[in-house]
Structures are given as structure tokens and as C-alpha cells.
Design an enzyme around this catalytic site. Structure first.
Site, short mmCIF file in Angstrom:
data_model
loop_
_atom_site.label_atom_id
_atom_site.label_comp_id
_atom_site.label_asym_id
_atom_site.label_seq_id
_atom_site.Cartn_x
_atom_site.Cartn_y
_atom_site.Cartn_z
N TYR A 439 0.80 -1.40 -0.23
CA TYR A 439 0.04 -0.08 0.14
C TYR A 439 0.76 1.23 0.24
O TYR A 439 2.21 0.95 0.20
CB TYR A 439 -0.85 -0.16 1.08
N GLU A 440 0.41 2.36 -0.29
CA GLU A 440 1.00 3.83 -0.37
C GLU A 440 1.54 3.76 -1.61
O GLU A 440 2.80 3.70 -1.37
CB GLU A 440 1.11 4.29 0.79
N GLY A 441 1.65 3.09 -2.78
CA GLY A 441 2.29 2.67 -3.57
C GLY A 441 3.29 1.65 -3.56
O GLY A 441 3.35 1.76 -2.97
#
Lengths: 597, 597
Positions: A439-441
Site C-alpha cells: 500500500y501507499e504505492g
């Protein structure tokens, strides 16, 4: 009691040696952040984390968050924990004093957050997302929005979320389809569904402030047509009191591998056509706003790697010092010893320890660069600090989270068969850790960001400055670290060679650059980690010679740095070849040749 | 339908190129194992695995094995699956025809087992443990025991288990305390508790044959005082019919991270003082018997690494070819493409593919060496083959299972956020895979076995022979593989240097040898895998030039070998430094300095 002890001595040493702690009071607004206050903050946060938060981690994993009739219930112990966190003033640490924050350095808040995250990673996502919402509203909100939302978010009375992802728009945020239509009163009606919304709905706070990306009618395609809206769960009256329930609901929770206590929501906006939102900043500039949240959140997710590595390490150490099995290798007697005496177990523990300390050093350095980028009075200094912070962010995120997974896996291995039994708790870390590279890229996206935007920023000035700094330091490495000088220098040379190669690739070889991104990031993180540990070791030696500090701790810092450079670094240095290979052989197979049938 | 397709083309190619398939019919007893029969076996086994067994994998994970009132219930679909496996004659494949086996090569059985394990790893442990029991009874049982137990075990009517571990005796088997007392009738009364007993109790077969290690009164301490007993769940009458229920029971099941459908039992023997066992082989020679089971089982567990890597790879390929996200790097249009077009996704897929194929090649080669060690008529040939099989066994076990975990983790990563959602199924592979580095001797124990017993066997003749073989081949590498020659040769040189160093260490530096064991095993496995893939690539090129076979498949073999040598091998070659470092810095910290508080 929990099996987590806040590693305050190590954290403070990291803040002192790579987190800029001595310089904090000289920055505008940080005057109070002197030694005594820092020590008090770390000690109190450490108590909260180890005594109040850490014991909730297994029950959160077992019970998880549960959705019933649109309401998400967290495990019972979570209310008391959250209350203690909020009442202690912990959410306010690094935020603007104008809105009730304490205005302390972000690096210090990072250290506190590390402890909270080690204690309960699933819970820590709640303050992490709230911080992101605060950052975005602080940077881009109107004065009215700031005064309406920031005090409550900063105090912890309300929490925040980040609504980007849609089923067809994951890494490609520009593909999102949620809609916003302007109403005569200046507000917007929002419609759409978002997925993977962390803490999108829960029972810990009286209101939840959603920041939502959506498109206006006729907006340009892709990321240039995205706007950001603030969508509160309960509408907020002008006097700050809560109004009507907004038309936004959690319609389901994901059943996940880990972080069970963190509700991962599918959020539905405007099912009844009555979801009210307010634009944040300008129309079609939402992506820029979101990056403000994301850069902060990316370092925060990197910190999860550190936090899990640290907790898995501590758990493995406890077990290795208790578990009696087999005689020591080479011993004269057949008496069984605790497994911490076996070389291979030591190797696993040293590896986990080195991973935690190297990635911690990177993250704290990154946080300090962020602080300087905001606070330095000299604009050139701010710009250089911002460039460094931006350069380090994808490394902080991806390298640390990859190491977090590897450390958690080693943590299971140290426990042998017990590690595979859920009640032991080592497996939870392995399951929880696995989300952080995603997550978060995803870490692949981070690597692309590093070799694309970040490597090329300001003509490559930032990575060149970092390599110069590393080389200069390494040339001066003597005494305790002299035997490691050559190996570290080889790593720095490989990193430079790799960076020069990718920098020179340009657009003609963009596929090679993209193909090399992941091994390049691994090389970058490992060399940087080795360098920062070496710096810490040299300072440890200075203190030992001066009779300062705890000798056992300082000797362990030196040993850990030596171990990392001799045992971990060489395999990363050897990634220069793979980096130079670029995309070779990645496209030798036609798409259908990957399939087995 | 499942997402697993038996990779028959790849498996058959591996058997042909490194599994000795062309030579099988020339060995005594293997005359029937010609091309047609092998092709038919692989095709039928592939159908069973992909169509019947693979669909049971998710339900087994969700429902797991459940213990109620001493009875272990498996998921409903498991009965039909097991029935199909037994009725198809699959358990009998490689066993002695005297007892109802088909007497086919072990390497062929290994290929079949790979498919069954990919299809359902939790289930595959049932036949794996049964095979171990068959091996031990075949080698060490009395004629009466053989005729009583082997036909039923080989047909699959009964299953077998392996009872070593006790709470205080994990890796240190010699510390076990279960007791056996001889009765006037020549049988023994067994008392004690065993833990981690895989498929120790279940509802799939009419009887379960436990092989149990225990001590006789006054037996020597340690492994020299252990005897092996056969303890059937139901006593067996002289005519082979089932008699009374024996006093052995499953008292609890472990709640595990993965392989939920495999019941991991705590077994209690003789709670009522009536547990009857029969000695297998001589008194106090049980450890030697157990090694017969373990060597077989260790390669079988290594195969689990291959099997999980293969299944995780296939799942990731399917997703990567379906999931549309972002434009292709460097493309002229902004049109989104399937993610299989992105270089970083390709890198993950190629890595998983290369891991599966390299570890498969190692295991099949190991299996072929085992076949030769049993079947060659020339005693010197048998001895050389046995030495090679013994040398490769710890590498097969540890290297392949480490890669299995890494491949499963990459499999999640390819899926992005979906990978963390349990329903997707990628997470199950990550959870299941994690046991394989632990059981059947942890990978740390395997590494010690490699640098201790195996490196020193016959004065080092076996590893020297292998390195000579690799170097000779590599010197002749030309055409398609010429560009990889230098890199592979460097790997072989590093492996030799590392082996010479450890071999020369002797007892004086035994702690250094033990400290270096894990990186040495990784170096060994990677170089061996690279070499075997290179051999496959050269054969692929020969077939391409001769117009034989499927060109797309053969070109993919060449690309995979090149990728492995250029992208995976260099980091392993760089482990030479860490190996030579030995135990340096592993013991710099005092035990208490590992703790944080």
C-alpha cells in the site's frame, strides 16, 4: 505484559546520530526540543507503547474489526487504548501550534510513531491516515476548513482517511471515476465507490473526515482532472458541532492476511444522492494535494517496516534466550544450551537487528530532512533538504518494508515449529508485515519513482550530494571501522556507477531504467543503511573512548555495523551487474509463453 | 476449475535434461519406464492434480482439519480426492513390486508428487509421510512387518506417520523421553507424548501406522539410545485384518499459520498403559532407521518449495495477464495495458519462474542420484551416486524451501492490494510455504549438515566431483549461453573457494564453519541451479537447431537460464566474502546485549 520493550536507548541514539537532534533547537519553532524534553517524550511514549498499546496486538489480530449493519466495531481493548493515546496528547506532537499542535520536530514524532507501530501496527494506521489528512488540509485547505477540521483532527477527537483507490484504479490513480458535481451553495455532491479505505469506518472517534479524490464533469482525463474533497461522516456546523449523518457508508470489509484490527473498507459515497463534500484547494489540482498526504504517508509506511522488524527481533531474542536445545558447537560437554549460543541463530538475530537499525537510520534521516525542508530559514538549505527528503522517500518506503517482511520471516524461523503456531505470535508479524510493500504505492512504484522523478530532480544534484557525503565519510573511516572501509567503499562505488548508468539512460532507454529500478533501490537502501550504521559506529567509538554512555550498547552498535557491512552489503553491491543489465531478458518471452498451459 | 495447470512440458523437459530419463530403462527394474509410459503417467497425474486435487486447496485452507472427541475430520472434498488418488494407483508408483508397488523410478514419482503438492500442499503431506514410513519399514522392518504393513501402506489403504518431536526435543532428537518396555510376548508398551505429528489422526484411511522413536529402560543417552517402533492405530491381526483400537490418541491440533487442512497433532501414547508397539530393526538403532525416512522426506519437503513456487507463479501470471493498469512504459499512447507489460512485473514473474525451474532441476537431479544409488549394478557407481544424493539433499531441502517462501511473497506482490485479500488465494501460498523451511530439520540444521557431514564425506570427493562437472560444462558453454559463461564461471569459482575454505577449517574453526553454513548453502544452491538451467538451455538450443520440440517453450528455457545467471546469480556469488567471514561478529554481543531493555 507484552513482549515489546520500547528500544529507547537505540531510538535516542539514532535521533542523535542521524536524526539531527542536536540541531533541532536551532530551528525556528523547535526551541523547546532540547535533550530533556526529548528524553521525557521518548520515555513516556515508550511506556504507553509497551504497557498500554502492545498488549492489544494479539487480541486485535484474533478478533479483528467487524462490520455489522454499516457499523464497524473494533475489539474492546481498542477504545481504552485510543483514549489513552488521545488523552496523553500524542496525536498533537508535531502539528501546527496554531491549531492545537505542539509543534515539535517531525523526526521526534517519527520516533514516537515507531513505538506505537511496533506495539500495534493495525492500530497505528489510524493515526497515520489522520496525519495525512492533517497534512493535506494544512497545505491546501481554506482557512475555514482549517479552523473547522484541524483542531479536532490534531487533538485526536476525529480521525481522517484517504480515498484514492477504485477497483480499476490502483497504482494508476488517474483512472478513477468517482464524480463530484457543484451545488448552488458551493458544496459538491459526491458519488462513487472507493476500495481499500483504511479505517474508513470505526467506533473510536466521534467523526471521520474523508479526503476523497473525484472528477468534476468535463474534467481532463488522467491525473490532471482529479479534484480533492473533504467529506465528513457527520456534517460539521459552522460552530464546530456535529450535524446530519452524511451519505457515505462502509459497505464491506476486506478479509485480509494481516492487520486484522485495521478495518479495510469499501466506502460508498452518495448511494442516496446526498453525499456532501467540499473542495480542497483548486479544481483539478487534487493529485498535487494527494501527494502532500502521500509523501508523508510513504515514510510512515516505511516506518512500519522498521517497527515490525524491531518487534519481530525482540520476540526472537526472548525465545532464543529461553529455548534450550542441543549442545553448543565445538563445546566439550554435551549439555544443551539456549539456542542464542548457536551460530546460525546468532546470524538470524544479527540480521534482524541490523535490518531494524539500518532501516531506522534511513527513516530518521529522511524525517530530519523533511523537518529541515520546512523549517530552515535559508531557502537554498530548504531546497536541498527537500531534494534529499524526496530522494530518500521511496527508499524509506520500499527498502524498509521489504526488510520488514524478511525480518518477520526470520523471526518465525528462529522459533522453529513454534513460529508456525499462531498462538506464539511470530506469525502475526509475518502476516501484518506483508501489506507494507503493497500500500501507499507498491514497492515497484516506489522504485520507478526513484529512478524516474527522484534521480533526475535538479539535474541529479541530490543523489550526487549524498554519494559525495558517503564517500567523504568513508575515506575518513579508521580505527574500529577501518577493516570495513574497503567493503563499504566498493558499495558506494557500485551505487554511483548504477546511478550514473540510469541517469545517462534518458528516454531512449527508459525501459531499461524501469527494468533496473527494483535492484537499484535495493542497492541504494543497503549502501545508505551501511553508511548510516558506519556513522553511528564511529560515534559509538568516540563515546566509548570518551567514557560517555553505556559501553555494552555502544559496542553492540559497532558490532552491528560491522556485521551489516561484511555480511549484508556484499550481495547488494553485486546488484550493479543486474542494474546495468536493465530490462535484458525481461521481454524475451512473449506474454503467452509465461503460461504453463 | 482451479488456477493450477500441471506444467507437464517443463516437468518432462526437466526429467529428460537433469533427471536421467533417457537412462531409466537401462537400470534394473526400470525397463518399463520408457518415453511412452512416462508421458502417460505425467499426463494422467497432471489431470488428477489440476482437475481433482487443486480445487480442494482453498476449502482445505478455510475449513481446516477439526478435532472433535478425539476424531479428526477433514473437509468433505478430501475424501473424494483421496479416493481418486488411491484408486488411481498413485501411491504405489515407485514402491517395491514385491509388495504391490509399480517399481517405477523415484524421479518419476517425484514429478508426480510435485503436481500433487502444487495442487494441495496440505494434503500432499499425507502421502509424503506414508512414503517415509514405507521407506523405513522396507529398509529395517522384519519380513513379518513388511508383509503385514507394506501392502496396505503402498496401496494407500493405510497411511503412515513419523513420531520424533517432543516439546523438549525438536532439532535435538536425542533429547526425547518417550519410553518403551518389552513385554513377555516380544511386543513393547509405549508411553509418551509427541508433538507436531503431521496427519497423526484423520478420517481418510482405515488405519494409521505410526513409526515412533522411544527409549528402552537403561538405554544410552542421546541418539544412541533411541529405538524405533511401529504403533498401529488399530492393531493388526496375523491375517491382516484389523483388531482392537490401540492406546494412541490425538489430544489436540495446532492452530497454524498455514497448511490448515493438514492435521498437526499432539499424540499421546499409552495414557491407559495399553499402547502396543513392535520394534523395527535392532534396539538402540532407531536413529539410523529414522534417517532413512528423513532423507527421503527432506527431498520431499524441498519439493514443496518447488511446488509452491510453481503454483504461486502460475497464479501471478494469470493475474498479470488480466489486470489492466497504467500505460506501458515508453509507449506513445496513454492506453492502459495488462500489467504483464510492465518491466517490474516482468522481473517478478521471471524471478518466480526462474526460482521454480532452478529448484525443480536440483530436486530432480537429487532424485535421479537416489535412483542410481539404489539401482546401479556397479558398486562404485552406487557409492558415487549415494554420495551425490547425500550431498544434494540439504541443498534440495533448504534452498528450495527458502525460494518457495520468496516466490510466494512475490506472488502476493504481483497482485497488489488483491494479494493481501485472503479470497484471492495468493496469501494462502505465502502462509503454507512458510512451514517448509522449518520442518524435517530446519534450514539451519540442513546448512550444518551440508558443511559438516556432507562436505567432509569421503574426503570431499562428492563436492569436488560436482564442481569439476560444472566447470567442464561451463568451459564448453558457447552459442546461446556464451554471454553468460563468465558470470557462471565466477559463481563456480566462488563456490569452490568457499568449499575449500570450509573444508580446510577442520575442528579448530568449527564455529566459523557453522557460522558460514547458511550463506554457503545459498551460494551452493544458486550456483547449482544456474548450472542446471544452463545445461537445460544448451539442450534447448540443440533442439531448436534440430527442429525438435516446441520453439516457444525452448526459447523460454534459454531466456530463463540467462535471466537467472545475469540477475540472480551475482548476489549469491558475492556471498563468498560472508562465507569466508565465518562467525565474525556473530559473537561480538554478549547474550544480554541482544535485548532492548
Amino acid at each position: 505484559m507484552s513482549d515489546y520493550s520500547a528500544p529507547i536507548e537505540e531510538i535516542q541514539f539514532a535521533l542523535e546520530t542521524v536524526g539531527g537532534m542536536a540541531d533541532w533547537p536551532s530551528l525556528p519553532g523547535f526551541a523547546e526540543a532540547g535533550d530533556d524534553l526529548v528524553a521525557a517524550v521518548l520515555e513516556e511514549a515508550g511506556k504507553l507503547a509497551s504497557e498500554v498499546i502492545a498488549p492489544t496486538n494479539p487480541v486485535g489480530d484474533r478478533e479483528g474489526a467487524v462490520l455489522t449493519d454499516g457499523v464497524v466495531k473494533t475489539p474492546d481493548d481498542f477504545k481504552a487504548m485510543h483514549r489513552a493515546y488521545v488523552d496523553g496528547g500524542w496525536p498533537t506532537l508535531a502539528f501546527d501550534s496554531e491549531y492545537g499542535g505542539q509543534g515539535l520536530p517531525g523526526a521526534l514524532a517519527m520516533a514516537v510513531t515507531e513505538m506505537v507501530t511496533s506495539a500495534n501496527m493495525a492500530y497505528s494506521l489510524n493515526p497515520l491516515l489522520t496525519s495525512g489528512a492533517i497534512s493535506a488540509l494544512t497545505a491546501h485547505g481554506s482557512d475555514e476548513q482549517k479552523s473547522l477540521y484541524l483542531p479536532k483532527l490534531i487533538s485526536g477527537a476525529w480521525t481522517g482517511t484517504m480515498n484514492l483507490t477504485e477497483p480499476q484504479a490502483g497504482s494508476d490513480v488517474g483512472a478513477l471515476r468517482s464524480k463530484a458535481e457543484k451545488q448552488p451553495d458551493g458544496s459538491y455532491l459526491i458519488t462513487g465507490q472507493k476500495i481499500y479505505i483504511t479505517w474508513g469506518e470505526h467506533d473510536l472517534a466521534e467523526n471521520i473526515v474523508h479526503l476523497v479524490l473525484a472528477r468534476l464533469p468535463g474534467a481532463p482525463e488522467g491525473t490532471r482532472g482529479i479534484s480533492m474533497f473533504v467529506v465528513p461522516k457527520f456534517l460539521v456546523n459552522a460552530d464546530g458541532t456535529l450535524g446530519a449523518r452524511n451519505d457515505v457508508r462502509c459497505v464491506s470489509l476486506e478479509h485480509k492476511l494481516g492487520i486484522h484490527a485495521s478495518p479495510t473498507c469499501v466506502m460508498s459515497f452518495g448511494d442516496e444522492g446526498k453525499c456532501v463534500g467540499y473542495i480542497v484547494g483548486e479544481e483539478n489540482r487534487g493529485m498535487r494535494n494527494m501527494f502532500t498526504m502521500m509523501n508523508h504517508a510513504r515514510v510512515g509506511v516505511g516506518l512500519e517496516g522498521v517497527a515490525i522488524a524491531e518487534r519481530a527481533y525482540q520476540k526472537a531474542v526472548i525465545y532464543a534466550r529461553e529455548r534450550v536445545q542441543s549442545a553448543a558447537i565445538g563445546a566439550k560437554t554435551r549439555d544443551a544450551v539456549t539456542i542464542v549460543h548457536h551460530p546460525d541463530v546468532r546470524r538470524m538475530l544479527m540480521t534482524m537487528r541490523a535490518y531494524a537499525e539500518a532501516s531506522r537510520a534511513i527513516i530518521y534521516r529522511n524525517a530530519w530532512a523533511m523537518d529541515r525542508s520546512h523549517k530552515l530559514e535559508n531557502p537554498e538549505g530548504r531546497k536541498a533538504a527537500e531534494g534529499e527528503a524526496d530522494l530518500l522517500t521511496p527508499v524509506s518506503k520500499a527498502f524498509s518494508t521489504d526488510l520488514g517482511v524478511e525480518a518477520a520471516s526470520l523471526g518465525i524461523q528462529v522459533h522453529g515449529g513454534m513460529g508456525f503456531v499462531e498462538e506464539t505470535g511470530a506469525a502475526q508479524h509475518y502476516r501484518d508485515a506483508r501489506i507494507a510493500p503493497i500500500y501507499e504505492g507498491t514497492n515497484g512504484i516506489q522504485a520507478l519513482d526513484l529512478v524516474g522523478r527522484k534521480l533526475n530532480a535538479d539535474g541529479g544534484a541530490h543523489w550526487r550530494a549524498l554519494i559525495d557525503e558517503m564517500r567523504t565519510f568513508c575515506q575518513g573511516m579508521d580505527r574500529a571501522m577501518a577493516p570495513q572501509q574497503e567493503t563499504l567503499m566498493a558499495g558506494i562505488a557500485a551505487l554511483q556507477d548504477a546511478a550514473e548508468t540510469l541517469f545517462a539512460n534518458g528516454f531512449e532507454r527508459i525501459v531499461d531504467t524501469a527494468g533496473a529500478a527494483t535492484p537499484y533501490l535495493r542497492l541504494f537502501g543497503t549502501v545508505l543503511g551501511a553508511y548510516l550504521l558506519a556513522r553511528q559506529a564511529m560515534e559509538a567509538e568516540r563515546r566509548l573512548a570518551a567514557g560517555e554512555g553505556n559501553p555494552a550498547f555502544l559496542r553492540a552498535k559497532i558490532a552491528t555495523a560491522r556485521f551489516f557491512i561484511e555480511q549484508i552489503l556484499p550481495a547488494a553491491t553485486a546488484l550493479l551487474g543486474p542494474v546495468k543489465g536493465g530490462a535484458a531478458h525481461l521481454f524475451d518471452l512473449d506474454e503467452e509463453d509465461f503460461a504453463r498451459a
